[in-house]
Design an enzyme around this catalytic site. Structure first.
Site, PDB file in Angstrom:
ATOM      1  N   LYS A  34      33.336  45.495  48.887  1.00 17.78           N
ATOM      2  CA  LYS A  34      32.979  44.133  48.503  1.00 17.78           C
ATOM      3  C   LYS A  34      34.092  43.524  47.653  1.00 17.78           C
ATOM      4  O   LYS A  34      34.997  44.220  47.198  1.00 17.78           O
ATOM      5  CB  LYS A  34      31.675  44.139  47.711  1.00 17.78           C
ATOM      6  CG  LYS A  34      31.744  44.973  46.444  1.00 17.78           C
ATOM      7  CD  LYS A  34      30.422  45.038  45.723  1.00 17.78           C
ATOM      8  CE  LYS A  34      30.531  45.905  44.462  1.00 17.78           C
ATOM      9  NZ  LYS A  34      29.286  45.929  43.691  1.00 17.78           N
ATOM     10  N   ARG A 126      17.806  44.273  38.866  1.00 19.66           N
ATOM     11  CA  ARG A 126      18.735  43.292  39.428  1.00 19.66           C
ATOM     12  C   ARG A 126      18.307  42.846  40.816  1.00 19.66           C
ATOM     13  O   ARG A 126      18.373  41.663  41.144  1.00 19.66           O
ATOM     14  CB  ARG A 126      20.152  43.873  39.467  1.00 19.66           C
ATOM     15  CG  ARG A 126      21.208  42.913  39.947  1.00 19.66           C
ATOM     16  CD  ARG A 126      22.609  43.504  39.876  1.00 19.66           C
ATOM     17  NE  ARG A 126      22.814  44.603  40.802  1.00 19.66           N
ATOM     18  CZ  ARG A 126      24.002  45.204  40.992  1.00 19.66           C
ATOM     19  NH1 ARG A 126      25.053  44.811  40.280  1.00 19.66           N
ATOM     20  NH2 ARG A 126      24.123  46.191  41.838  1.00 19.66           N
ATOM     21  N   TYR A 245      53.943  31.854  22.374  1.00 21.68           N
ATOM     22  CA  TYR A 245      53.045  30.920  21.711  1.00 21.68           C
ATOM     23  C   TYR A 245      52.499  31.471  20.391  1.00 21.68           C
ATOM     24  O   TYR A 245      52.210  32.657  20.267  1.00 21.68           O
ATOM     25  CB  TYR A 245      51.856  30.587  22.620  1.00 21.68           C
ATOM     26  CG  TYR A 245      52.200  29.735  23.821  1.00 21.68           C
ATOM     27  CD1 TYR A 245      52.695  28.443  23.663  1.00 21.68           C
ATOM     28  CD2 TYR A 245      52.022  30.225  25.107  1.00 21.68           C
ATOM     29  CE1 TYR A 245      53.010  27.669  24.758  1.00 21.68           C
ATOM     30  CE2 TYR A 245      52.326  29.449  26.221  1.00 21.68           C
ATOM     31  CZ  TYR A 245      52.816  28.163  26.035  1.00 21.68           C
ATOM     32  OH  TYR A 245      53.136  27.378  27.133  1.00 21.68           O
ATOM     33  N   MET A 293      50.630  31.923  30.791  1.00 20.84           N
ATOM     34  CA  MET A 293      50.049  31.727  32.112  1.00 20.84           C
ATOM     35  C   MET A 293      50.932  32.275  33.220  1.00 20.84           C
ATOM     36  O   MET A 293      50.443  32.883  34.188  1.00 20.84           O
ATOM     37  CB  MET A 293      49.785  30.242  32.355  1.00 20.84           C
ATOM     38  CG  MET A 293      49.091  29.968  33.680  1.00 20.84           C
ATOM     39  SD  MET A 293      48.809  28.210  33.978  1.00 20.84           S
ATOM     40  CE  MET A 293      47.594  27.824  32.723  1.00 20.84           C
TER      41      MET A 293
END
Length: 354
Positions: A34, A126, A245, A293
């Protein structure tokens, strides 16, 4: 050469991990592929595992199952997330096996005359029918019997919890008109803690992809995932200079800082800032400053590395001893290895070997 970061997937190591699990369990596998095989590529992983003749493959959505059918996978594919009635036509059209947990769901699926697996909830809360309520489904189960039944451990690495849930699973089976031919409970963590499975199939997942269940487990996996990037720039900084940063890293000496084109947009965790490491030229090099990023900076002062050298930020570092395998990086970042693996997607190009 790839100019940005990439993920290298060792399919031979993955196949050996799966084979080791099958030999330990002593029963056929239902490999969980999955979420695009935990981010590694479901089509490639399925084809790599075909030599083991798995009983079925496990997915989470109808779309994932249909994708595998389109890739030529003819083996049984089980959808382990409950489906809405509106999805049943698509599931049947793709030849998928749903997991059902109520008489109403069984009745809705029965019109196709196709196999299903009974999902029994033994404590996860679940999905599936609560184990204590299976007897109330007697009529539906007698008229439309399942091909298989299963449960899901909430704490597969805890023996007491497993035993309690297996006891409940056995109680639920005794409430059924007839016991299904296929029964399965064990995930990766349960397999490596059992000498042999108590049932006749197992559902391995993350172990196949190179993440074990701790040093005390009876089996350890080979490394499968390697994330690499080239050095694209270097610079020297002086004592007192800061990097990245918020200026969270300050040079204590004259240092050579390398930049690699990889960041949290590629799935590398931002929480590894100032804590993670990488390897280059057989040296362990620390991450300096915030992971950004698109880029990460590393202190390569003692490594003698240059622009173009390939840095490994996740993968096998047995020679150097760097904590950069999936489990270690996840721990440094305070996250689950499942979360880390499935997040390594974005812009990362996947390459395969083996």
């Amino acid at each position: 050469m790839l100019t940005r970061a990439w993920m290298e997937v060792d399919l031979s190591a993955l196949a050996r991990n799966a084979k080791a699990l099958q030999e330990r369990a002593g029963v056929p596998l239902i490999p969980m592929i999955k979420a695009d095989a935990y981010g590694l590529g479901a089509e490639q992983v399925a084809h790599a595992l075909e030599f083991l003749s798995p009983l079925a493959y496990g997915v989470a959505t109808v779309a994932e199952g249909a994708q595998l059918r389109g890739a030529g996978i003819t083996r049984q594919i089980i959808v382990f997330t409950p489906l809405l009635e509106a999805e049943l036509d698509s599931a049947h059209a793709a030849g998928l096996t749903p997991t059902l947990g109520s008489a109403a769901e069984i009745l809705a699926w029965s019109r196709y005359g196709a196999a299903y697996d009974l999902s029994i909830d033994t404590g996860m809360a679940r999905a599936g029918v609560p184990w204590r309520d299976v007897g109330e489904m007697w009529d539906a189960l007698a008229k439309f019997p399942p091909a298989a039944a299963f449960t899901h451990f909430h704490s597969a690495d805890a023996a007491d919890a497993r035993e309690e849930q297996e006891k409940r699973f056995a109680e639920a089976l005794d409430m059924m008109p007839a016991r299904p031919r296929i029964l399965h409970t064990d995930s990766s963590a349960a397999i490596v803690r059992h000498e042999r499975s108590s049932w006749n199939a197992v559902r391995p997942g993350i172990f196949m992809y190179g993440v074990g269940s701790g040093e005390e487990a009876g089996l350890q996996p080979e490394c499968v995932v390697h994330v690499r990037a080239p050095i694209v720039e270097t610079r020297w900084v002086e004592p007192g200079d800061t990097v990245s940063y918020d200026a969270t890293w300050t040079a204590a000496r004259r240092s050579c800082i390398a930049t690699i084109p990889l960041g949290y947009a590629d799935g590398y965790p931002r929480n590894a800032s100032n804590a993670g490491a990488a390897t280059v030229r057989d040296h362990v090099v620390p991450i300096t400053g915030r992971v950004t990023m698109d880029m990460i900076m590393l202190d390569i002062t003692d490594a003698g590395a240059q622009v173009g050298d390939v840095v490994t930020v996740i993968g096998d570092a047995s020679a150097s001893g760097a904590p950069i395998d999936v489990a270690s990086v996840a721990a440094i970042a305070g996250m689950s290895p499942y979360e880390l693996l499935t997040g390594l997607r974005g812009r990362l190009r996947r390459t395969y070997r083996g």
